[in-house]
Design a protein around this motif. Structure first.
Motif, PDB file in Angstrom:
ATOM      1  N   THR A  56       9.632   5.150  -8.353  1.00  0.00           N
ATOM      2  CA  THR A  56       9.422   6.403  -9.072  1.00  0.00           C
ATOM      3  C   THR A  56       7.986   6.459  -9.572  1.00  0.00           C
ATOM      4  O   THR A  56       7.510   5.494 -10.180  1.00  0.00           O
ATOM      5  CB  THR A  56      10.382   6.505 -10.270  1.00  0.00           C
ATOM      6  OG1 THR A  56      11.730   6.364  -9.805  1.00  0.00           O
ATOM      7  CG2 THR A  56      10.226   7.838 -10.975  1.00  0.00           C
ATOM      8  N   PRO A  57       7.246   7.555  -9.311  1.00  0.00           N
ATOM      9  CA  PRO A  57       5.859   7.637  -9.776  1.00  0.00           C
ATOM     10  C   PRO A  57       5.762   7.408 -11.283  1.00  0.00           C
ATOM     11  O   PRO A  57       6.543   7.966 -12.058  1.00  0.00           O
ATOM     12  CB  PRO A  57       5.446   9.061  -9.399  1.00  0.00           C
ATOM     13  CG  PRO A  57       6.332   9.403  -8.246  1.00  0.00           C
ATOM     14  CD  PRO A  57       7.642   8.738  -8.525  1.00  0.00           C
ATOM     15  N   SER A  58       4.822   6.567 -11.704  1.00  0.00           N
ATOM     16  CA  SER A  58       4.601   6.292 -13.120  1.00  0.00           C
ATOM     17  C   SER A  58       3.490   7.187 -13.654  1.00  0.00           C
ATOM     18  O   SER A  58       2.836   7.911 -12.898  1.00  0.00           O
ATOM     19  CB  SER A  58       4.226   4.822 -13.323  1.00  0.00           C
ATOM     20  OG  SER A  58       2.916   4.586 -12.818  1.00  0.00           O
ATOM     21  N   GLU A  96       0.850  -1.187   0.000  1.00  0.00           N
ATOM     22  CA  GLU A  96       0.000   0.000   0.000  1.00  0.00           C
ATOM     23  C   GLU A  96       0.883   1.234   0.000  1.00  0.00           C
ATOM     24  O   GLU A  96       2.087   1.153   0.267  1.00  0.00           O
ATOM     25  CB  GLU A  96      -0.926   0.019   1.220  1.00  0.00           C
ATOM     26  CG  GLU A  96      -0.197   0.152   2.541  1.00  0.00           C
ATOM     27  CD  GLU A  96      -1.122   0.059   3.755  1.00  0.00           C
ATOM     28  OE1 GLU A  96      -2.071  -0.735   3.700  1.00  0.00           O
ATOM     29  OE2 GLU A  96      -0.880   0.771   4.737  1.00  0.00           O
ATOM     30  N   PHE A  97       0.273   2.374  -0.330  1.00  0.00           N
ATOM     31  CA  PHE A  97       1.031   3.620  -0.202  1.00  0.00           C
ATOM     32  C   PHE A  97       0.114   4.741   0.239  1.00  0.00           C
ATOM     33  O   PHE A  97      -1.100   4.724   0.013  1.00  0.00           O
ATOM     34  CB  PHE A  97       1.775   3.974  -1.507  1.00  0.00           C
ATOM     35  CG  PHE A  97       0.901   4.397  -2.656  1.00  0.00           C
ATOM     36  CD1 PHE A  97       0.601   5.727  -2.872  1.00  0.00           C
ATOM     37  CD2 PHE A  97       0.411   3.463  -3.550  1.00  0.00           C
ATOM     38  CE1 PHE A  97      -0.176   6.126  -3.938  1.00  0.00           C
ATOM     39  CE2 PHE A  97      -0.373   3.845  -4.627  1.00  0.00           C
ATOM     40  CZ  PHE A  97      -0.670   5.184  -4.829  1.00  0.00           C
ATOM     41  N   ASP A  98       0.732   5.709   0.898  1.00  0.00           N
ATOM     42  CA  ASP A  98       0.026   6.885   1.398  1.00  0.00           C
ATOM     43  C   ASP A  98      -0.050   7.894   0.268  1.00  0.00           C
ATOM     44  O   ASP A  98       0.972   8.400  -0.196  1.00  0.00           O
ATOM     45  CB  ASP A  98       0.786   7.450   2.599  1.00  0.00           C
ATOM     46  CG  ASP A  98       0.124   8.690   3.184  1.00  0.00           C
ATOM     47  OD1 ASP A  98      -0.926   9.086   2.668  1.00  0.00           O
ATOM     48  OD2 ASP A  98       0.665   9.246   4.148  1.00  0.00           O
ATOM     49  N   GLU A 114      -1.388  11.982  -4.162  1.00  0.00           N
ATOM     50  CA  GLU A 114       0.021  12.351  -4.056  1.00  0.00           C
ATOM     51  C   GLU A 114       0.843  11.080  -4.247  1.00  0.00           C
ATOM     52  O   GLU A 114       0.974  10.274  -3.336  1.00  0.00           O
ATOM     53  CB  GLU A 114       0.311  12.970  -2.691  1.00  0.00           C
ATOM     54  CG  GLU A 114      -0.362  14.305  -2.447  1.00  0.00           C
ATOM     55  CD  GLU A 114      -0.029  14.866  -1.077  1.00  0.00           C
ATOM     56  OE1 GLU A 114       0.756  14.211  -0.351  1.00  0.00           O
ATOM     57  OE2 GLU A 114      -0.552  15.928  -0.726  1.00  0.00           O
ATOM     58  N   VAL A 115       1.375  10.895  -5.438  1.00  0.00           N
ATOM     59  CA  VAL A 115       2.224   9.745  -5.727  1.00  0.00           C
ATOM     60  C   VAL A 115       3.646  10.279  -5.804  1.00  0.00           C
ATOM     61  O   VAL A 115       4.052  10.871  -6.796  1.00  0.00           O
ATOM     62  CB  VAL A 115       1.805   9.043  -7.036  1.00  0.00           C
ATOM     63  CG1 VAL A 115       2.635   7.775  -7.245  1.00  0.00           C
ATOM     64  CG2 VAL A 115       0.321   8.713  -7.020  1.00  0.00           C
ATOM     65  N   LEU A 116       4.390  10.064  -4.733  1.00  0.00           N
ATOM     66  CA  LEU A 116       5.701  10.689  -4.577  1.00  0.00           C
ATOM     67  C   LEU A 116       6.810   9.643  -4.581  1.00  0.00           C
ATOM     68  O   LEU A 116       6.601   8.490  -4.195  1.00  0.00           O
ATOM     69  CB  LEU A 116       5.740  11.480  -3.267  1.00  0.00           C
ATOM     70  CG  LEU A 116       4.668  12.578  -3.136  1.00  0.00           C
ATOM     71  CD1 LEU A 116       4.700  13.175  -1.737  1.00  0.00           C
ATOM     72  CD2 LEU A 116       4.866  13.653  -4.193  1.00  0.00           C
TER      73      LEU A 116
END
Length: 413
Positions: free
Chosen positions: A109-111, A66-68, A120-122
């Motif tokens: 790395t954000p795609s 998962e990601f924030d 927010e894909v950081l």
């Protein structure tokens, strides 16, 4: 993108559910945005931080769980990141063998896939260092106490022996099975991750041959500790060509129990308790069949899981309707083991729910009501004290699902 699962509920709820399961950890990447699973690599039931060290020869598989993404937590959206090791593309869930002295770093790395989402894909990364199999040992991880230390807003008290010293035997009531993770430790006392697929945990009874142990059902990292009457078991870990001593488990009959002490943990409201049981020498025993009840108040009591020692209990304020305005609540916990007993008075601030519901309130089926105190409660003139918890139950607070203990009728502040 229907296969993505996006959680927009308060993070504390997600975390409270998460902590009921084995192996659940916080976001653990370098920047604290990603939760990366490393199976079969095991570092700790409490955390698996970027930069952890692992035994040379271990296999590690990097799986983005998962990601924030700012206001939401996104599951199953690994397409949102391009991953690489030293500039070479790397597939999510791929594995690396740590066969050299240097470590490995996965760069996230954000795609372009998630650009249309308001997330927010950081960028982030995860590192694993490598250490040789030299000068290592192993030990049981007291993960419930460590989770309470890490996440609870407060404990009613902090007995120094709630986590016994590493060289102390595990004094276990015969016939009771309790579960512990196993840490590999270096000469400085720091954890080193090990490969669950390569390691074997063995138990030798009274100097006999070692028998392989299997993790407790539905877990991969919780190992059963059990001993028969009069027995002593030696637990060892075989991994990476080394045999590491873990613990000595000594049969300690429940009749040796000489005292009880309750410790409660708070996440805004009370969340759990442990009755610390000690023998006549003041040494902590595990596995005593403690009975929990309420002298005053109303709370829900449940055992955490089948591998938790019976002297641990979750306690939740799920019995009375939530207030419309903040209000003070109190209860008196009671732990009993034969003729031994202890009581702890606790107070907390109950607050209105963040989101109103039209559904009628239903109390938890595990609720208990205070039964009052017998004429002779056996407490004599040991006095009284109080334990209270205040504040919001945030992400960190709810992780206190795994908890601790106290003694006598006191009021803890």
């Amino acid at each position: 993108m229907s296969h993505w699962i996006v959680h927009v509920v308060p993070g504390c709820l997600v975390l409270s559910v998460c902590l009921a399961a084995s192996g659940c950890t916080e976001p653990n990447s370098e920047e604290g945005r990603l939760r990366v699973s490393l199976s079969p690599l095991f570092y700790s039931e409490i955390q698996q931080p970027s930069g952890l060290r692992a035994l040379q020869g271990s296999t590690v598989c990097f799986d983005l769980a998962e990601f924030d993404a700012g206001s939401v937590t996104v599951h199953g959206a690994e397409e949102c990141y391009d991953m690489a090791i030293a500039g070479v593309p790397f597939k999510d869930g791929g594995c690396v063998i740590l066969d050299g002295p240097s470590g490995v770093q996965v760069d996230y790395t954000p795609s372009a896939v998630c650009l249309e989402e308001e997330w927010e894909v950081l960028p982030d990364r995860f590192r694993v260092e490598v250490v040789p199999v030299d000068g290592l040992r192993a030990r049981l991880e007291w993960h419930m106490e460590l989770k309470a230390e890490r996440f609870a807003e407060r404990l009613s008290s902090r007995p120094a022996d709630r986590i016994p010293a590493a060289d102390e035997p595990l004094r276990l009531v015969p016939g009771v099975t309790v579960g512990f993770p196993i840490n590999v430790i270096d000469g400085a006392g720091e954890r080193v991750a090990w490969d669950l697929a390569q390691g074997r945990v063995l138990a030798a009874t009274d100097g006999g041959p070692g028998q392989a142990l299997t993790p407790i059902e539905d877990t991969e990292t919780i190992w059963p500790m059990r001993v028969g009457p009069g027995e002593t078991r030696t637990i060892t870990l075989e991994v990476a060509g080394a045999v590491l001593p873990v613990a000595t488990v000594v049969a300690t009959p429940v009749e040796q129990a000489a005292s009880l002490e309750i410790v409660a943990a708070f996440a805004g409201t009370p969340f759990g308790a442990r009755a610390i049981v000690r023998d006549g020498e003041g040494k902590v025993m595990i596995g005593a069949p403690v009975t929990w009840s309420l002298v005053e108040g109303e709370l829900a009591f449940e055992r955490f899981n089948d591998s938790a020692p019976p002297e641990y209990t979750s306690i939740e304020d799920n019995c009375a309707p939530p207030p419309t305005v903040p209000e003070s609540r109190r209860a008196v916990l009671r732990a009993q083991l034969g003729a031994l007993s202890d009581e702890l008075e606790i107070e907390w601030a109950a607050k209105p729910p963040e989101e109103k519901s039209d559904a009628p309130f239903e109390p938890d089926p595990a609720c208990q009501k205070g039964t009052g105190r017998a004429e002779d409660d056996g407490l004599g003139d040991r006095g009284c004290g109080c334990a209270s918890g205040a504040g919001d139950a945030g992400l960190a607070g709810l992780a206190s699902l795994m908890l601790l203990a106290g003694r006598r009728r006191r009021r803890a502040q």
